[in-house]
Design a protein around this motif. Structure first.
Motif, PDB file in Angstrom:
ATOM      1  N   PRO A  13      -1.902 -18.332   3.968  1.00  0.00           N
ATOM      2  CA  PRO A  13      -3.306 -18.376   4.412  1.00  0.00           C
ATOM      3  C   PRO A  13      -4.109 -17.119   4.076  1.00  0.00           C
ATOM      4  CG  PRO A  13      -1.865 -17.919   6.270  1.00  0.00           C
ATOM      5  CD  PRO A  13      -0.968 -18.225   5.118  1.00  0.00           C
ATOM      6  N   SER A  14      -4.655 -17.102   2.885  1.00  0.00           N
ATOM      7  CA  SER A  14      -5.548 -16.010   2.495  1.00  0.00           C
ATOM      8  C   SER A  14      -6.939 -16.239   3.068  1.00  0.00           C
ATOM      9  CB  SER A  14      -5.640 -15.927   0.971  1.00  0.00           C
ATOM     10  OG  SER A  14      -6.190 -17.129   0.447  1.00  0.00           O
ATOM     11  N   GLY A  15      -7.263 -17.535   3.332  1.00  0.00           N
ATOM     12  CA  GLY A  15      -8.636 -17.945   3.607  1.00  0.00           C
ATOM     13  C   GLY A  15      -9.158 -18.598   2.340  1.00  0.00           C
ATOM     14  N   TYR A  16      -9.867 -19.720   2.473  1.00  0.00           N
ATOM     15  CA  TYR A  16     -10.238 -20.506   1.294  1.00  0.00           C
ATOM     16  C   TYR A  16     -11.186 -19.768   0.349  1.00  0.00           C
ATOM     17  CZ  TYR A  16     -14.835 -21.538   3.315  1.00  0.00           C
ATOM     18  OH  TYR A  16     -16.105 -21.426   3.826  1.00  0.00           O
ATOM     19  N   ASN A  17     -11.823 -18.685   0.825  1.00  0.00           N
ATOM     20  CA  ASN A  17     -12.760 -17.933  -0.011  1.00  0.00           C
ATOM     21  C   ASN A  17     -12.203 -16.575  -0.437  1.00  0.00           C
ATOM     22  OD1 ASN A  17     -12.824 -16.972   2.630  1.00  0.00           O
ATOM     23  ND2 ASN A  17     -14.914 -16.200   2.440  1.00  0.00           N
ATOM     24  N   ARG A  18     -10.892 -16.358  -0.235  1.00  0.00           N
ATOM     25  CA  ARG A  18     -10.278 -15.068  -0.574  1.00  0.00           C
ATOM     26  C   ARG A  18      -9.082 -15.267  -1.490  1.00  0.00           C
ATOM     27  NH1 ARG A  18      -9.693 -14.556   5.103  1.00  0.00           N
ATOM     28  NH2 ARG A  18     -11.692 -13.995   6.038  1.00  0.00           N
ATOM     29  N   VAL A  19      -8.836 -14.272  -2.315  1.00  0.00           N
ATOM     30  CA  VAL A  19      -7.644 -14.234  -3.150  1.00  0.00           C
ATOM     31  C   VAL A  19      -6.901 -12.946  -2.830  1.00  0.00           C
ATOM     32  CG1 VAL A  19      -6.734 -14.133  -5.506  1.00  0.00           C
ATOM     33  CG2 VAL A  19      -8.738 -15.563  -4.989  1.00  0.00           C
ATOM     34  N   SER A  20      -5.641 -13.069  -2.473  1.00  0.00           N
ATOM     35  CA  SER A  20      -4.834 -11.896  -2.129  1.00  0.00           C
ATOM     36  C   SER A  20      -3.985 -11.504  -3.335  1.00  0.00           C
ATOM     37  CB  SER A  20      -3.935 -12.210  -0.932  1.00  0.00           C
ATOM     38  OG  SER A  20      -3.163 -11.080  -0.580  1.00  0.00           O
ATOM     39  N   ILE A  21      -4.006 -10.219  -3.665  1.00  0.00           N
ATOM     40  CA  ILE A  21      -3.330  -9.769  -4.890  1.00  0.00           C
ATOM     41  C   ILE A  21      -2.115  -8.889  -4.624  1.00  0.00           C
ATOM     42  CG2 ILE A  21      -5.409  -9.940  -6.308  1.00  0.00           C
ATOM     43  CD1 ILE A  21      -5.636  -6.846  -6.058  1.00  0.00           C
ATOM     44  N   GLY A  22      -1.831  -8.572  -3.367  1.00  0.00           N
ATOM     45  CA  GLY A  22      -0.691  -7.692  -3.125  1.00  0.00           C
ATOM     46  C   GLY A  22      -0.307  -7.624  -1.665  1.00  0.00           C
ATOM     47  N   GLU A  23       0.716  -6.840  -1.383  1.00  0.00           N
ATOM     48  CA  GLU A  23       1.192  -6.707  -0.010  1.00  0.00           C
ATOM     49  C   GLU A  23       1.862  -5.357   0.206  1.00  0.00           C
ATOM     50  OE1 GLU A  23       5.395  -8.976   0.037  1.00  0.00           O
ATOM     51  OE2 GLU A  23       3.720 -10.198  -0.669  1.00  0.00           O
ATOM     52  N   LYS A  24       1.839  -4.927   1.446  1.00  0.00           N
ATOM     53  CA  LYS A  24       2.531  -3.690   1.791  1.00  0.00           C
ATOM     54  C   LYS A  24       4.038  -3.917   1.735  1.00  0.00           C
ATOM     55  CE  LYS A  24       0.691  -0.801   4.751  1.00  0.00           C
ATOM     56  NZ  LYS A  24       0.192  -0.157   6.001  1.00  0.00           N
ATOM     57  N   GLY A  25       4.767  -2.832   1.567  1.00  0.00           N
ATOM     58  CA  GLY A  25       6.215  -2.915   1.531  1.00  0.00           C
ATOM     59  C   GLY A  25       6.799  -2.975   2.927  1.00  0.00           C
ATOM     60  N   LEU A  26       8.046  -3.405   2.989  1.00  0.00           N
ATOM     61  CA  LEU A  26       8.770  -3.521   4.257  1.00  0.00           C
ATOM     62  C   LEU A  26       9.835  -2.437   4.300  1.00  0.00           C
ATOM     63  CD1 LEU A  26       9.261  -5.316   6.822  1.00  0.00           C
ATOM     64  CD2 LEU A  26      10.912  -6.581   5.425  1.00  0.00           C
ATOM     65  N   SER A  50      11.622  -4.055   1.261  1.00  0.00           N
ATOM     66  CA  SER A  50      10.983  -4.572   0.048  1.00  0.00           C
ATOM     67  C   SER A  50       9.858  -3.605  -0.279  1.00  0.00           C
ATOM     68  CB  SER A  50      10.432  -5.986   0.255  1.00  0.00           C
ATOM     69  OG  SER A  50       9.365  -5.998   1.180  1.00  0.00           O
ATOM     70  N   GLU A  51       9.737  -3.287  -1.543  1.00  0.00           N
ATOM     71  CA  GLU A  51       8.714  -2.326  -1.935  1.00  0.00           C
ATOM     72  C   GLU A  51       7.341  -2.984  -1.973  1.00  0.00           C
ATOM     73  OE1 GLU A  51       9.250   0.675  -1.916  1.00  0.00           O
ATOM     74  OE2 GLU A  51      11.390   0.933  -2.291  1.00  0.00           O
ATOM     75  N   SER A  52       6.309  -2.187  -1.728  1.00  0.00           N
ATOM     76  CA  SER A  52       4.939  -2.687  -1.858  1.00  0.00           C
ATOM     77  C   SER A  52       4.743  -3.206  -3.281  1.00  0.00           C
ATOM     78  CB  SER A  52       3.940  -1.574  -1.558  1.00  0.00           C
ATOM     79  OG  SER A  52       4.149  -0.469  -2.423  1.00  0.00           O
ATOM     80  N   ASN A  53       3.935  -4.223  -3.433  1.00  0.00           N
ATOM     81  CA  ASN A  53       3.783  -4.846  -4.750  1.00  0.00           C
ATOM     82  C   ASN A  53       2.417  -5.490  -4.866  1.00  0.00           C
ATOM     83  OD1 ASN A  53       4.347  -7.937  -3.895  1.00  0.00           O
ATOM     84  ND2 ASN A  53       5.781  -6.596  -2.837  1.00  0.00           N
ATOM     85  N   PHE A  54       1.923  -5.572  -6.073  1.00  0.00           N
ATOM     86  CA  PHE A  54       0.617  -6.196  -6.269  1.00  0.00           C
ATOM     87  C   PHE A  54       0.481  -6.699  -7.695  1.00  0.00           C
ATOM     88  CE2 PHE A  54       0.044  -1.773  -7.405  1.00  0.00           C
ATOM     89  CZ  PHE A  54      -0.798  -1.797  -8.512  1.00  0.00           C
ATOM     90  N   THR A  55      -0.479  -7.590  -7.874  1.00  0.00           N
ATOM     91  CA  THR A  55      -0.795  -8.148  -9.186  1.00  0.00           C
ATOM     92  C   THR A  55      -2.159  -7.622  -9.608  1.00  0.00           C
ATOM     93  OG1 THR A  55       0.490 -10.150  -8.775  1.00  0.00           O
ATOM     94  CG2 THR A  55      -1.212 -10.287 -10.464  1.00  0.00           C
ATOM     95  N   SER A  56      -2.245  -7.120 -10.807  1.00  0.00           N
ATOM     96  CA  SER A  56      -3.488  -6.516 -11.284  1.00  0.00           C
ATOM     97  C   SER A  56      -4.634  -7.526 -11.326  1.00  0.00           C
ATOM     98  CB  SER A  56      -3.269  -5.938 -12.680  1.00  0.00           C
ATOM     99  OG  SER A  56      -4.494  -5.528 -13.256  1.00  0.00           O
TER     100      SER A  56
END
Length: 411
Positions: free
Chosen positions: A165-178, A320-326
Protein backbone atom coordinates in the motif's frame (compact mmCIF):
# COMPACT_ATOMS: atom_id res chain seq x y z
CA UNK A 1 -14.71 -8.94 -16.22
CA UNK A 2 -15.38 -5.27 -15.43
CA UNK A 3 -13.57 -2.99 -12.96
CA UNK A 4 -15.96 -3.99 -10.15
CA UNK A 5 -14.40 -7.45 -10.27
CA UNK A 6 -11.39 -6.16 -8.31
CA UNK A 7 -13.76 -5.20 -5.48
CA UNK A 8 -15.21 -8.71 -5.33
CA UNK A 9 -11.76 -10.33 -5.42
CA UNK A 10 -10.52 -8.08 -2.61
CA UNK A 11 -13.52 -8.95 -0.44
CA UNK A 12 -13.13 -12.65 -1.22
CA UNK A 13 -9.43 -12.63 -0.31
CA UNK A 14 -10.08 -10.89 3.02
CA UNK A 15 -12.56 -13.62 3.91
CA UNK A 16 -9.76 -16.20 3.69
CA UNK A 17 -7.99 -16.20 7.05
CA UNK A 18 -4.24 -16.21 6.35
CA UNK A 19 -2.98 -14.58 9.54
CA UNK A 20 0.66 -15.07 10.36
CA UNK A 21 1.41 -16.83 12.64
CA UNK A 22 0.79 -19.51 11.56
CA UNK A 23 0.91 -18.02 8.05
CA UNK A 24 -0.78 -20.84 6.16
CA UNK A 25 -1.58 -19.66 2.64
CA UNK A 26 -3.18 -22.71 1.00
CA UNK A 27 -6.67 -21.18 1.17
CA UNK A 28 -5.54 -18.07 -0.71
CA UNK A 29 -3.54 -20.14 -3.19
CA UNK A 30 -6.58 -22.33 -3.90
CA UNK A 31 -8.68 -19.24 -4.61
CA UNK A 32 -6.05 -17.81 -6.98
CA UNK A 33 -5.59 -21.20 -8.66
CA UNK A 34 -9.29 -21.33 -9.55
CA UNK A 35 -9.16 -17.91 -11.22
CA UNK A 36 -5.99 -18.76 -13.13
CA UNK A 37 -7.41 -22.09 -14.26
CA UNK A 38 -10.60 -20.40 -15.44
CA UNK A 39 -8.46 -18.14 -17.63
CA UNK A 40 -6.12 -20.85 -18.91
CA UNK A 41 -3.06 -19.48 -17.09
CA UNK A 42 -0.46 -22.02 -15.97
CA UNK A 43 1.22 -21.81 -12.57
CA UNK A 44 3.63 -23.55 -10.21
CA UNK A 45 3.46 -23.88 -6.41
CA UNK A 46 6.51 -23.85 -4.14
CA UNK A 47 6.65 -24.58 -0.42
CA UNK A 48 9.72 -23.95 1.76
CA UNK A 49 7.87 -24.42 5.05
CA UNK A 50 4.90 -26.72 5.55
CA UNK A 51 1.59 -25.07 4.59
CA UNK A 52 3.27 -21.81 3.53
CA UNK A 53 2.62 -22.04 -0.20
CA UNK A 54 3.92 -19.65 -2.88
CA UNK A 55 2.43 -19.42 -6.37
CA UNK A 56 4.14 -18.29 -9.57
CA UNK A 57 2.30 -17.85 -12.87
CA UNK A 58 4.03 -16.79 -16.08
CA UNK A 59 2.43 -15.41 -19.23
CA UNK A 60 4.48 -15.13 -22.41
CA UNK A 61 8.10 -16.10 -23.09
CA UNK A 62 9.65 -12.97 -24.51
CA UNK A 63 11.44 -9.89 -23.25
CA UNK A 64 11.19 -7.61 -21.36
CA UNK A 65 9.83 -9.43 -18.31
CA UNK A 66 7.89 -7.67 -15.58
CA UNK A 67 7.31 -9.26 -12.16
CA UNK A 68 4.15 -8.52 -10.17
CA UNK A 69 4.25 -9.51 -6.51
CA UNK A 70 1.89 -9.51 -3.54
CA UNK A 71 2.07 -11.36 -0.24
CA UNK A 72 -0.87 -13.46 0.96
CA UNK A 73 -0.27 -13.51 4.72
CA UNK A 74 -1.64 -10.88 7.10
CA UNK A 75 -0.95 -9.98 10.71
CA UNK A 76 -3.35 -11.28 13.40
CA UNK A 77 -6.49 -9.17 14.01
CA UNK A 78 -5.76 -8.66 17.72
CA UNK A 79 -8.71 -7.95 20.01
CA UNK A 80 -11.66 -8.70 17.74
CA UNK A 81 -14.05 -6.81 20.05
CA UNK A 82 -12.38 -3.59 18.84
CA UNK A 83 -13.43 -4.22 15.24
CA UNK A 84 -16.63 -2.65 13.90
CA UNK A 85 -17.10 -5.67 11.63
CA UNK A 86 -15.69 -9.17 11.78
CA UNK A 87 -12.01 -8.83 10.71
CA UNK A 88 -12.45 -11.59 8.13
CA UNK A 89 -15.84 -10.47 6.81
CA UNK A 90 -14.63 -8.49 3.79
CA UNK A 91 -17.70 -6.32 4.40
CA UNK A 92 -18.29 -3.45 1.97
CA UNK A 93 -19.71 -0.32 3.61
CA UNK A 94 -19.74 3.25 2.24
CA UNK A 95 -17.33 2.36 -0.57
CA UNK A 96 -14.83 0.84 1.84
CA UNK A 97 -13.90 -2.83 2.16
CA UNK A 98 -13.18 -3.73 5.78
CA UNK A 99 -11.08 -6.52 7.19
CA UNK A 100 -7.65 -7.65 8.23
CA UNK A 101 -5.33 -7.26 5.29
CA UNK A 102 -7.63 -4.94 3.31
CA UNK A 103 -4.80 -2.44 3.00
CA UNK A 104 -1.86 -4.75 3.80
CA UNK A 105 -2.24 -6.24 1.30
CA UNK A 106 -5.22 -8.20 0.02
CA UNK A 107 -6.30 -5.08 -1.91
CA UNK A 108 -2.94 -4.85 -3.66
CA UNK A 109 -2.88 -8.60 -4.28
CA UNK A 110 -6.32 -8.36 -5.87
CA UNK A 111 -5.18 -5.47 -8.05
CA UNK A 112 -2.24 -7.29 -9.60
CA UNK A 113 -4.21 -10.54 -9.89
CA UNK A 114 -7.09 -8.90 -11.75
CA UNK A 115 -4.64 -6.94 -13.94
CA UNK A 116 -2.95 -10.23 -14.81
CA UNK A 117 -6.28 -11.89 -15.68
CA UNK A 118 -7.55 -8.97 -17.75
CA UNK A 119 -4.33 -8.56 -19.76
CA UNK A 120 -3.36 -12.21 -20.14
CA UNK A 121 -4.57 -12.58 -23.75
CA UNK A 122 -2.73 -9.55 -25.13
CA UNK A 123 0.41 -10.35 -23.14
CA UNK A 124 0.40 -13.87 -24.60
CA UNK A 125 0.43 -12.35 -28.08
CA UNK A 126 3.12 -9.77 -27.26
CA UNK A 127 6.91 -10.01 -27.33
CA UNK A 128 7.16 -9.50 -23.55
CA UNK A 129 6.24 -11.61 -20.55
CA UNK A 130 4.61 -11.16 -17.16
CA UNK A 131 5.32 -13.09 -13.96
CA UNK A 132 2.66 -13.04 -11.24
CA UNK A 133 3.95 -14.02 -7.79
CA UNK A 134 1.74 -14.58 -4.74
CA UNK A 135 4.16 -15.07 -1.86
CA UNK A 136 3.94 -16.24 1.72
CA UNK A 137 5.56 -15.22 4.97
CA UNK A 138 6.21 -11.50 4.33
CA UNK A 139 4.80 -10.43 7.68
CA UNK A 140 7.50 -12.40 9.52
CA UNK A 141 10.42 -11.67 7.23
CA UNK A 142 9.64 -13.45 3.96
CA UNK A 143 12.07 -16.30 4.66
CA UNK A 144 9.59 -18.99 3.52
CA UNK A 145 8.31 -16.68 0.81
CA UNK A 146 10.13 -14.24 -1.44
CA UNK A 147 13.53 -14.92 0.11
CA UNK A 148 13.11 -18.63 -0.60
CA UNK A 149 11.98 -17.99 -4.16
CA UNK A 150 14.97 -15.74 -4.85
CA UNK A 151 17.43 -18.04 -3.08
CA UNK A 152 16.28 -20.95 -5.24
CA UNK A 153 16.61 -18.90 -8.43
CA UNK A 154 12.89 -19.18 -9.20
CA UNK A 155 12.31 -15.53 -10.08
CA UNK A 156 14.01 -13.64 -12.90
CA UNK A 157 12.92 -10.45 -14.59
CA UNK A 158 13.88 -7.02 -15.84
CA UNK A 159 11.84 -5.11 -13.26
CA UNK A 160 9.25 -5.67 -10.53
CA UNK A 161 6.17 -4.04 -9.08
CA UNK A 162 5.15 -4.99 -5.54
CA UNK A 163 1.58 -3.98 -4.72
CA UNK A 164 2.13 -2.99 -1.09
CA UNK A 165 0.00 0.00 0.00
CA UNK A 166 1.89 3.00 -1.32
CA UNK A 167 -1.38 4.86 -1.94
CA UNK A 168 -2.91 4.95 -5.42
CA UNK A 169 -1.26 8.32 -6.20
CA UNK A 170 2.24 7.46 -4.88
CA UNK A 171 5.16 5.41 -6.11
CA UNK A 172 7.61 4.09 -3.53
CA UNK A 173 11.20 3.63 -4.69
CA UNK A 174 13.02 2.37 -1.61
CA UNK A 175 13.04 1.33 2.01
CA UNK A 176 15.07 1.67 5.16
CA UNK A 177 17.26 -1.22 6.22
CA UNK A 178 16.48 -3.63 9.04
CA UNK A 179 19.07 -3.86 11.80
CA UNK A 180 17.50 -5.85 14.63
CA UNK A 181 20.08 -6.57 17.29
CA UNK A 182 20.34 -8.37 20.63
CA UNK A 183 22.33 -6.80 23.45
CA UNK A 184 23.39 -9.01 26.38
CA UNK A 185 24.67 -7.89 29.77
CA UNK A 186 25.86 -10.13 32.57
CA UNK A 187 26.28 -9.72 36.33
CA UNK A 188 27.06 -11.57 39.54
CA UNK A 189 24.16 -12.96 41.58
CA UNK A 190 23.71 -12.22 45.27
CA UNK A 191 20.89 -11.72 47.76
CA UNK A 192 18.70 -8.74 46.96
CA UNK A 193 19.10 -7.38 50.50
CA UNK A 194 22.86 -6.98 49.92
CA UNK A 195 23.27 -6.01 46.25
CA UNK A 196 26.73 -4.62 46.95
CA UNK A 197 27.99 -8.20 47.04
CA UNK A 198 26.90 -8.81 43.46
CA UNK A 199 26.71 -7.05 40.12
CA UNK A 200 23.31 -6.18 38.64
CA UNK A 201 22.93 -7.17 34.98
CA UNK A 202 19.84 -4.96 34.60
CA UNK A 203 21.73 -1.89 35.78
CA UNK A 204 24.49 -2.82 33.35
CA UNK A 205 21.86 -2.93 30.62
CA UNK A 206 20.64 0.52 31.64
CA UNK A 207 24.18 1.78 31.12
CA UNK A 208 24.48 -0.09 27.80
CA UNK A 209 21.22 1.39 26.47
CA UNK A 210 22.35 4.94 27.26
CA UNK A 211 25.71 4.41 25.57
CA UNK A 212 24.06 2.80 22.56
CA UNK A 213 21.57 5.67 22.22
CA UNK A 214 24.33 8.28 22.45
CA UNK A 215 26.32 6.37 19.84
CA UNK A 216 23.42 6.26 17.39
CA UNK A 217 22.66 9.95 17.95
CA UNK A 218 26.26 10.80 17.11
CA UNK A 219 26.18 8.57 14.03
CA UNK A 220 22.97 10.21 12.79
CA UNK A 221 24.65 13.61 12.73
CA UNK A 222 27.09 12.30 10.09
CA UNK A 223 24.80 10.35 7.72
CA UNK A 224 24.65 11.59 4.12
CA UNK A 225 21.52 10.61 2.16
CA UNK A 226 21.97 9.74 -1.56
CA UNK A 227 20.55 12.38 -3.90
CA UNK A 228 18.25 9.83 -5.56
CA UNK A 229 16.15 9.43 -2.42
CA UNK A 230 16.44 12.87 -0.81
CA UNK A 231 13.33 14.16 -2.61
CA UNK A 232 11.42 10.94 -1.93
CA UNK A 233 12.05 11.35 1.80
CA UNK A 234 10.71 14.91 1.72
CA UNK A 235 7.59 13.75 -0.13
CA UNK A 236 7.11 10.87 2.31
CA UNK A 237 7.34 13.20 5.29
CA UNK A 238 4.44 15.27 3.99
CA UNK A 239 2.15 12.21 3.96
CA UNK A 240 2.41 12.05 7.75
CA UNK A 241 0.90 15.53 8.22
CA UNK A 242 -2.69 14.29 8.46
CA UNK A 243 -1.70 11.58 10.94
CA UNK A 244 0.10 14.11 13.13
CA UNK A 245 -3.01 16.28 13.23
CA UNK A 246 -5.42 13.40 13.73
CA UNK A 247 -3.45 11.95 16.66
CA UNK A 248 -2.54 15.40 18.01
CA UNK A 249 1.12 14.48 18.15
CA UNK A 250 3.61 17.03 19.39
CA UNK A 251 5.88 16.56 16.38
CA UNK A 252 6.31 18.23 12.99
CA UNK A 253 6.72 17.08 9.41
CA UNK A 254 10.37 18.10 9.78
CA UNK A 255 10.69 15.68 12.69
CA UNK A 256 9.37 12.89 10.43
CA UNK A 257 11.85 13.82 7.72
CA UNK A 258 14.69 13.76 10.23
CA UNK A 259 13.59 10.30 11.45
CA UNK A 260 13.50 8.92 7.91
CA UNK A 261 17.05 10.19 7.35
CA UNK A 262 18.29 8.66 10.61
CA UNK A 263 18.93 5.32 12.21
CA UNK A 264 15.85 4.74 14.37
CA UNK A 265 16.35 3.41 17.90
CA UNK A 266 13.63 1.32 19.52
CA UNK A 267 14.35 -1.02 22.45
CA UNK A 268 11.46 -3.41 21.81
CA UNK A 269 11.86 -6.30 24.27
CA UNK A 270 13.83 -6.59 27.51
CA UNK A 271 14.26 -9.64 29.73
CA UNK A 272 16.27 -9.97 32.92
CA UNK A 273 16.27 -11.37 36.41
CA UNK A 274 14.50 -14.37 37.85
CA UNK A 275 13.32 -13.24 41.30
CA UNK A 276 12.73 -9.93 43.04
CA UNK A 277 15.07 -10.67 45.93
CA UNK A 278 17.99 -11.77 43.75
CA UNK A 279 20.60 -9.60 42.03
CA UNK A 280 20.16 -10.59 38.34
CA UNK A 281 23.15 -12.05 36.56
CA UNK A 282 21.67 -11.86 33.06
CA UNK A 283 19.73 -9.34 30.97
CA UNK A 284 18.96 -9.18 27.26
CA UNK A 285 17.50 -6.47 25.05
CA UNK A 286 16.03 -6.81 21.56
CA UNK A 287 16.77 -3.54 19.80
CA UNK A 288 15.02 -2.56 16.56
CA UNK A 289 16.95 -0.13 14.38
CA UNK A 290 16.07 0.95 10.82
CA UNK A 291 18.90 2.33 8.70
CA UNK A 292 18.42 4.95 5.97
CA UNK A 293 20.01 4.78 2.52
CA UNK A 294 23.68 5.63 2.90
CA UNK A 295 24.10 3.71 6.16
CA UNK A 296 24.98 0.01 6.45
CA UNK A 297 23.70 -2.19 9.27
CA UNK A 298 27.06 -3.94 9.61
CA UNK A 299 28.73 -0.59 10.29
CA UNK A 300 26.09 0.27 12.91
CA UNK A 301 26.59 -3.04 14.75
CA UNK A 302 30.37 -2.77 14.65
CA UNK A 303 30.17 0.74 16.05
CA UNK A 304 27.96 -0.42 18.92
CA UNK A 305 30.21 -3.42 19.56
CA UNK A 306 33.23 -1.15 19.93
CA UNK A 307 31.43 1.33 22.19
CA UNK A 308 30.00 -1.41 24.41
CA UNK A 309 33.17 -3.48 24.61
CA UNK A 310 33.52 -4.77 28.17
CA UNK A 311 29.96 -3.70 29.03
CA UNK A 312 27.73 -5.80 26.78
CA UNK A 313 27.75 -8.37 23.99
CA UNK A 314 26.14 -7.72 20.59
CA UNK A 315 24.42 -10.31 18.36
CA UNK A 316 22.44 -9.94 15.11
CA UNK A 317 18.76 -10.95 15.01
CA UNK A 318 17.65 -9.95 11.52
CA UNK A 319 19.30 -7.84 8.86
CA UNK A 320 18.55 -6.28 5.51
CA UNK A 321 20.37 -3.31 4.08
CA UNK A 322 18.56 -0.16 3.00
CA UNK A 323 17.79 -0.30 -0.71
CA UNK A 324 16.22 1.78 -3.42
CA UNK A 325 15.53 1.96 -7.14
CA UNK A 326 16.75 5.00 -9.03
CA UNK A 327 14.26 7.47 -10.44
CA UNK A 328 16.17 7.03 -13.71
CA UNK A 329 15.18 3.36 -14.01
CA UNK A 330 12.67 2.62 -16.76
CA UNK A 331 10.14 1.00 -14.38
CA UNK A 332 10.21 4.07 -12.12
CA UNK A 333 9.68 6.49 -14.98
CA UNK A 334 6.84 4.39 -16.41
CA UNK A 335 5.13 4.13 -13.01
CA UNK A 336 5.34 7.87 -12.37
CA UNK A 337 4.09 8.66 -15.87
CA UNK A 338 1.23 6.16 -15.51
CA UNK A 339 0.02 7.73 -12.27
CA UNK A 340 0.06 11.16 -13.88
CA UNK A 341 -1.64 9.91 -17.04
CA UNK A 342 -4.46 8.01 -15.33
CA UNK A 343 -5.08 10.34 -12.40
CA UNK A 344 -4.23 13.59 -14.19
CA UNK A 345 -2.15 14.70 -11.22
CA UNK A 346 1.51 14.81 -10.32
CA UNK A 347 2.52 11.60 -8.52
CA UNK A 348 4.26 11.58 -5.15
CA UNK A 349 7.51 9.75 -4.51
CA UNK A 350 7.70 7.64 -1.38
CA UNK A 351 10.19 5.66 0.70
CA UNK A 352 9.19 2.91 3.14
CA UNK A 353 10.17 3.20 6.79
CA UNK A 354 9.77 -0.58 7.17
CA UNK A 355 10.99 -3.55 5.16
CA UNK A 356 9.20 -5.18 2.20
CA UNK A 357 9.90 -8.14 -0.07
CA UNK A 358 11.39 -5.60 -2.46
CA UNK A 359 14.72 -5.98 -0.61
CA UNK A 360 15.13 -9.53 -1.93
CA UNK A 361 14.53 -8.49 -5.54
CA UNK A 362 16.74 -5.42 -5.41
CA UNK A 363 19.48 -7.56 -3.84
CA UNK A 364 19.70 -9.60 -7.06
CA UNK A 365 19.69 -6.52 -9.26
CA UNK A 366 16.00 -6.30 -10.19
CA UNK A 367 14.77 -2.66 -10.21
CA UNK A 368 11.69 -2.70 -7.99
CA UNK A 369 8.97 -0.22 -7.19
CA UNK A 370 6.14 -0.36 -4.67
CA UNK A 371 2.74 0.63 -6.02
CA UNK A 372 -0.64 -0.42 -4.66
CA UNK A 373 -3.93 0.78 -3.14
CA UNK A 374 -4.46 1.59 0.51
CA UNK A 375 -2.86 3.81 3.11
CA UNK A 376 0.15 2.53 5.00
CA UNK A 377 -1.17 4.10 8.22
CA UNK A 378 -4.09 1.66 8.14
CA UNK A 379 -1.84 -1.41 7.95
CA UNK A 380 -2.00 -3.60 11.09
CA UNK A 381 -4.65 -1.32 12.64
CA UNK A 382 -8.10 -2.11 13.98
CA UNK A 383 -10.89 -1.59 11.45
CA UNK A 384 -8.46 -1.77 8.56
CA UNK A 385 -10.03 -0.98 5.20
CA UNK A 386 -9.28 -0.12 1.59
CA UNK A 387 -11.35 2.31 -0.45
CA UNK A 388 -13.17 1.03 -3.53
CA UNK A 389 -12.09 4.13 -5.49
CA UNK A 390 -8.45 3.51 -4.60
CA UNK A 391 -8.71 -0.09 -5.81
CA UNK A 392 -10.19 0.89 -9.16
CA UNK A 393 -7.67 3.67 -9.75
CA UNK A 394 -4.76 1.46 -8.75
CA UNK A 395 -5.98 -1.23 -11.15
CA UNK A 396 -6.05 1.25 -14.04
CA UNK A 397 -2.58 2.56 -13.21
CA UNK A 398 -1.17 -0.95 -12.76
CA UNK A 399 -2.53 -2.07 -16.14
CA UNK A 400 -0.98 0.99 -17.76
CA UNK A 401 2.39 0.24 -16.14
CA UNK A 402 2.24 -3.34 -17.45
CA UNK A 403 1.33 -2.40 -21.01
CA UNK A 404 3.87 0.43 -21.17
CA UNK A 405 6.68 -1.70 -19.74
CA UNK A 406 5.93 -4.62 -22.06
CA UNK A 407 5.52 -2.27 -25.05
CA UNK A 408 1.96 -3.38 -25.78
CA UNK A 409 -1.39 -1.64 -25.99
CA UNK A 410 -4.40 -2.81 -23.97
CA UNK A 411 -7.72 -3.22 -25.76
Amino acid sequence: MDEDFVVKVTSDLIKINSQNPPGYTKGVVDYIKDLLNDNGIKFEIYEFEKNKQNLIAKIGNGSPTLILNGHMDVVPPGDESKWIYDPFSGKIVDDKIFGRGATDMKGGLATILVATLQLSDIIEKSTGSLIFVASADEEVGGHAGMQGLVKNNLIKGDAALIAEPSGYNRVSIGEKGLCQTKILTKGIPSHGSMPILGENAILNMYKAINIAKETIDELNSKIIIPNDVEFAIKETSKTYESVIKEKKLNISVEDIEKQLKSVSFNPGVIKGGSKINMVPDYCELELDMRTPPGCKCENVRNLLKNKLNGIAEIYPIDTSESNFTSTEERITKIALNSVEKILNKKPELHIESGATDGRYLRAIGIPTIIYGPGELFLAHSYNEYVKVYDLKMALKVTKNIITEFLNIKSS
